[in-house]
Design a protein around this motif. Structure first.
Motif, short mmCIF file in Angstrom:
data_model
loop_
_atom_site.label_atom_id
_atom_site.label_comp_id
_atom_site.label_asym_id
_atom_site.label_seq_id
_atom_site.Cartn_x
_atom_site.Cartn_y
_atom_site.Cartn_z
N LEU A 1 -76.64 36.38 -13.52
CA LEU A 1 -75.49 37.25 -13.22
C LEU A 1 -74.15 36.55 -13.31
N GLY A 2 -74.18 35.22 -13.41
CA GLY A 2 -72.94 34.47 -13.49
C GLY A 2 -72.16 34.40 -12.20
N ARG A 3 -72.82 34.65 -11.09
CA ARG A 3 -72.17 34.59 -9.78
C ARG A 3 -73.21 34.29 -8.70
N TYR B 1 -71.66 38.08 -5.39
CA TYR B 1 -72.16 39.41 -5.74
C TYR B 1 -71.94 40.39 -4.58
N LEU B 2 -72.25 39.95 -3.36
CA LEU B 2 -72.05 40.80 -2.19
C LEU B 2 -70.58 41.14 -2.01
N LEU C 1 -79.12 29.45 -7.90
CA LEU C 1 -79.23 29.09 -9.31
C LEU C 1 -79.72 30.30 -10.13
N HIS C 2 -80.65 31.07 -9.56
CA HIS C 2 -81.18 32.26 -10.25
C HIS C 2 -80.07 33.28 -10.48
#
Length: 335
Positions: A268-270, A275-276, A262-263
């Motif tokens: 970051l919207g992902r 992200y990875l 959730l954070h």
């Protein structure tokens, strides 16, 4: 998820462990792969037992059918959870505490607990994906996801609804893993990728199964501070080559996997996994734009960044950069 059960196309066929009409042989081999039990066919002469199985880290995944109506008695063991995903036919499962549940093909799975004795009435046309998961692995995964102490067996409800959103996600996960093994995919042969697949199975199972553990999964932690996101990003960048799972990142930052997800979405919207993936994809593009040698290939660069299925990688790369990875490499060489 579509599954064909003809002898020539049954799941995991090339990983066959058992083909027999002998009751004692069937019981012995299935017990070796899964756990000691008692197999009692209603018609011993009608038995046509088939088991195909693979090992994915600690998780055993197998396709099992007996070809006849049978009764199975599984004593308590304290060591393993068993998840029987019914693909065809039906089964009636009873726990020693009196819980009873019916599973039907592509609609239900049964959760067999390590601290309970269970019996299964297996229909003649039943076929199942049978998973065996070490108790320590599943309970440890729940503890890592939730940052909560899991001090004993997880009292899952007996029947998992595969028609629910989470249940369909579990089916897609198992089918993806099955396909990788049936097609001899690189993901099934690469140790780092197998670890990712195992983590994916455990997470999907915990989300799909109902029971008291759902309160832990749905618990909202206090809002993490800015340092949490920085710590998570630092960890991902430092360990990108190890393909960390969301549970790994959560453990490194001291929050639950749900809170971390959730954070990431809020800031970051992902998700951490997305992200990875994007970070690894940028690493591939940088190397293709600046190849280290004339002999550099797309396959070796993609594999170095953890993309082992070249077809899926190429599709993802093109969707992001509007050109194929081979086009990027050719353009770099030409310039």
């Amino acid at each position: 998820m579509s599954v064909s059960f003809s002898p020539s196309s049954e799941p995991l066929r090339q990983h066959g462990r058992l083909r027999t009409r002998d009751v004692e042989v069937a019981q012995h081999v299935v017990a070796e792969v899964y756990e000691p039990h008692t197999l009692t066919p209603v018609d011993r002469k009608g038995l046509d037992a088939r088991l195909n199985a693979v090992q994915l880290g600690g998780v055993t995944l197998g396709y099992l059918t007996y070809g006849t109506e049978a009764h199975i008695a599984l004593p308590a063991s304290e060591h393993w959870y068993h998840i029987n995903i019914t693909l065809a036919g039906s089964s009636l499962v009873t726990r020693e505490n009196g819980d009873r549940g019916m599973t039907r093909g592509m609609a239900h799975a049964a959760m067999l607990l390590p601290h309970r004795a269970q019996t299964i009435a297996w229909a003649a046309d039943a076929a199942q994906f049978a998973l065996r998961i070490p108790r320590a692995d599943l309970e440890g995964h729940l503890a890592t996801l939730t940052r909560a102490r899991v001090g004993g067996p997880i009292d899952f409800d007996l029947v998992v609804d595969l028609d629910s959103r989470a249940g369909r996600g579990l089916l897609r996960c198992i089918e993806f893993v099955r396909t990788e093994w049936d097609e001899d995919g690189v993901l099934a042969r690469n140790a780092d990728s197998r670890r990712q697949l195992e983590s994916m199975i455990l997470t999907n199972l915990l989300v799909a199964a109902s029971g008291p553990h759902q309160a832990l999964l749905q618990r909202t932690d206090p809002a993490p501070g800015p340092s949490t996101l920085k710590s998570a990003l630092d960890y991902i960048h430092d360990h990108a080559g190890d393909l960390p799972t969301p549970a790994d990142v959560a453990a490194a930052t001291g929050v639950s996997a749900r809170t971390l997800q959730l954070h990431f979405l809020n800031h970051l919207g992902r998700t951490p996994s997305q992200y990875l993936r994007d970070l690894r994809l940028r690493g591939v593009r940088d190397e293709l734009l600046h190849p280290r040698s004339a002999g550099t290939t797309v396959t070796e660069v993609a594999s170095a960044h953890g993309f082992h299925n070249l077809g899926r990688f190429s599709s993802l790369y093109k969707s992001v950069y509007a050109e194929s990875p081979s086009e990027t490499l050719r353009r770099s060489r030409a310039s």
